[in-house]
Design a protein around this motif. Sequence first.
Motif, short mmCIF file in Angstrom:
data_model
loop_
_atom_site.label_atom_id
_atom_site.label_comp_id
_atom_site.label_asym_id
_atom_site.label_seq_id
_atom_site.Cartn_x
_atom_site.Cartn_y
_atom_site.Cartn_z
N ALA A 122 -16.22 31.06 -6.35
CA ALA A 122 -15.42 31.09 -7.65
C ALA A 122 -14.53 32.22 -8.07
CB ALA A 122 -16.38 30.80 -8.83
N GLU A 123 -15.07 33.26 -7.48
CA GLU A 123 -14.00 34.41 -7.53
C GLU A 123 -12.81 34.53 -6.77
OE1 GLU A 123 -14.54 38.70 -6.07
OE2 GLU A 123 -15.82 38.82 -7.95
N SER A 124 -13.25 33.83 -5.45
CA SER A 124 -12.19 33.90 -4.70
C SER A 124 -11.02 32.99 -4.85
CB SER A 124 -12.52 33.36 -2.92
OG SER A 124 -13.58 34.53 -2.71
N LEU A 125 -11.28 31.72 -5.58
CA LEU A 125 -10.52 30.88 -6.04
C LEU A 125 -9.74 31.18 -7.25
CD1 LEU A 125 -12.63 27.68 -5.91
CD2 LEU A 125 -10.79 28.27 -4.44
N CYS A 126 -10.16 32.10 -8.05
CA CYS A 126 -9.80 33.04 -9.14
C CYS A 126 -8.62 33.92 -8.72
CB CYS A 126 -10.56 33.50 -10.07
SG CYS A 126 -11.64 32.41 -11.04
N VAL A 127 -8.99 34.76 -7.49
CA VAL A 127 -8.09 35.57 -6.91
C VAL A 127 -7.06 34.99 -6.23
CG1 VAL A 127 -7.95 37.43 -5.00
CG2 VAL A 127 -9.88 37.26 -6.49
N LEU A 128 -7.10 33.88 -5.74
CA LEU A 128 -6.02 33.22 -5.05
C LEU A 128 -5.10 32.61 -6.09
CD1 LEU A 128 -7.84 31.31 -2.27
CD2 LEU A 128 -6.44 33.04 -2.03
N LYS A 129 -5.72 32.34 -7.30
CA LYS A 129 -4.93 31.79 -8.26
C LYS A 129 -3.87 33.07 -8.85
CE LYS A 129 -5.97 31.57 -12.33
NZ LYS A 129 -5.81 32.36 -13.56
N ASP A 130 -4.62 34.12 -8.98
CA ASP A 130 -3.88 35.33 -9.47
C ASP A 130 -2.70 35.74 -8.63
OD1 ASP A 130 -5.47 35.41 -11.90
OD2 ASP A 130 -6.80 37.00 -10.98
N ILE A 131 -2.79 35.55 -7.41
CA ILE A 131 -2.39 35.99 -6.05
C ILE A 131 -1.03 35.05 -6.06
CG2 ILE A 131 -1.79 36.84 -3.78
CD1 ILE A 131 -4.56 37.70 -3.86
N TYR A 132 -1.12 33.93 -5.85
CA TYR A 132 -0.25 32.87 -5.58
C TYR A 132 0.34 31.92 -6.62
CZ TYR A 132 -1.40 34.34 -0.95
OH TYR A 132 -1.77 35.17 0.33
N GLY A 133 -0.63 31.82 -7.73
CA GLY A 133 -0.38 31.20 -8.79
C GLY A 133 -0.55 29.73 -8.55
N PHE A 134 0.02 28.77 -9.38
CA PHE A 134 -0.06 27.24 -9.14
C PHE A 134 1.25 26.58 -8.78
CE2 PHE A 134 -3.41 27.78 -12.72
CZ PHE A 134 -4.55 27.35 -11.96
N GLU A 135 1.13 25.37 -8.37
CA GLU A 135 2.33 24.48 -8.34
C GLU A 135 2.77 24.32 -9.49
OE1 GLU A 135 3.61 24.42 -5.35
OE2 GLU A 135 2.22 24.32 -3.72
N GLU A 136 3.94 23.23 -9.56
CA GLU A 136 4.38 22.80 -10.92
C GLU A 136 3.48 21.99 -11.98
OE1 GLU A 136 7.83 20.44 -10.07
OE2 GLU A 136 8.93 22.43 -9.21
N ASP A 137 2.42 21.36 -11.24
CA ASP A 137 1.43 20.74 -12.31
C ASP A 137 0.43 21.83 -12.83
OD1 ASP A 137 -0.26 21.64 -10.09
OD2 ASP A 137 -0.99 19.64 -9.27
N GLN A 138 0.48 22.92 -12.45
CA GLN A 138 -0.09 24.06 -13.33
C GLN A 138 -1.62 23.92 -12.89
OE1 GLN A 138 1.06 26.93 -14.80
NE2 GLN A 138 2.91 26.10 -13.69
N GLN A 139 -1.98 23.33 -11.88
CA GLN A 139 -3.40 23.05 -11.38
C GLN A 139 -3.79 23.24 -9.89
OE1 GLN A 139 -4.38 18.89 -12.81
NE2 GLN A 139 -5.57 19.86 -14.44
#
Length: 235
Positions: free
Chosen positions: A161-178
């Motif tokens: 879960a933490e790794s996914l949160c870190v990846l979101k912080d680094i790379y962000g989301f696509e246009e769908d924001q998910q």
Amino acid sequence: MPAKKNNTPVEPTIKDIPKLYNILTDEEKEYLLDNHTTIHYKKNDIIYQEGEKPTGLLCLGEGKVKIFKEGVSRRDQIIRMATAPDFIGYRALFAEEMHIASSEVIEPSTIFHVPKKVIYNLMKTNPALSMAFIKSFASELGFARYRTVTLTQKHIRGRLAESLCVLKDIYGFEEDQQTLAVYLSREDLANFSNMTTSNAIRTLSSFVNEKVLAVNGRVIKILDSDTLHRISRLG
């Protein structure tokens, strides 16, 4: 990422590395522009390998890169995920040591190579540039220490879960924001989370069943960000 003109991506230049270029004087900028090379890498290309001697500062102008170290039983441990604009492999450069990890392209990337002599000359004449590197080092060190603790003390669910949160912080989301704007193999996701690939697959499946994620191949959508953060926080 460089701005687009008429929906066509603009080729990045070293001017797109604000932590370097924006700090320099006009004279220093000209010196930098005249003394660097641009290198294009394809997916899965190796930028540098553990044991190699760095020859200059590597600036990631475009793309995505993983930094990893080979561990026990030849199993890789991903210690950092990088995105543009940023520096990579510069610890070894300034420590005047060999690289202690390797770097591989996970998305076509553009690297600007600034020879060691050039970057040292700029640092001698521009204290603000030296401070920028110190700040970058300090930020990376803090993150590395945090990850060392969490990856050794959290349970498998918390680590993933933490790794996914870190990846979101680094790379962000696509246009769908998910949808995470990075597409990793199960092995890479496992190596970033300090677990086996089979454990990563099982844990992803459990998150899907709990409707925290939606997964289609390498495409991962975060459906319930609050729950994912809670799992990460509780470990």
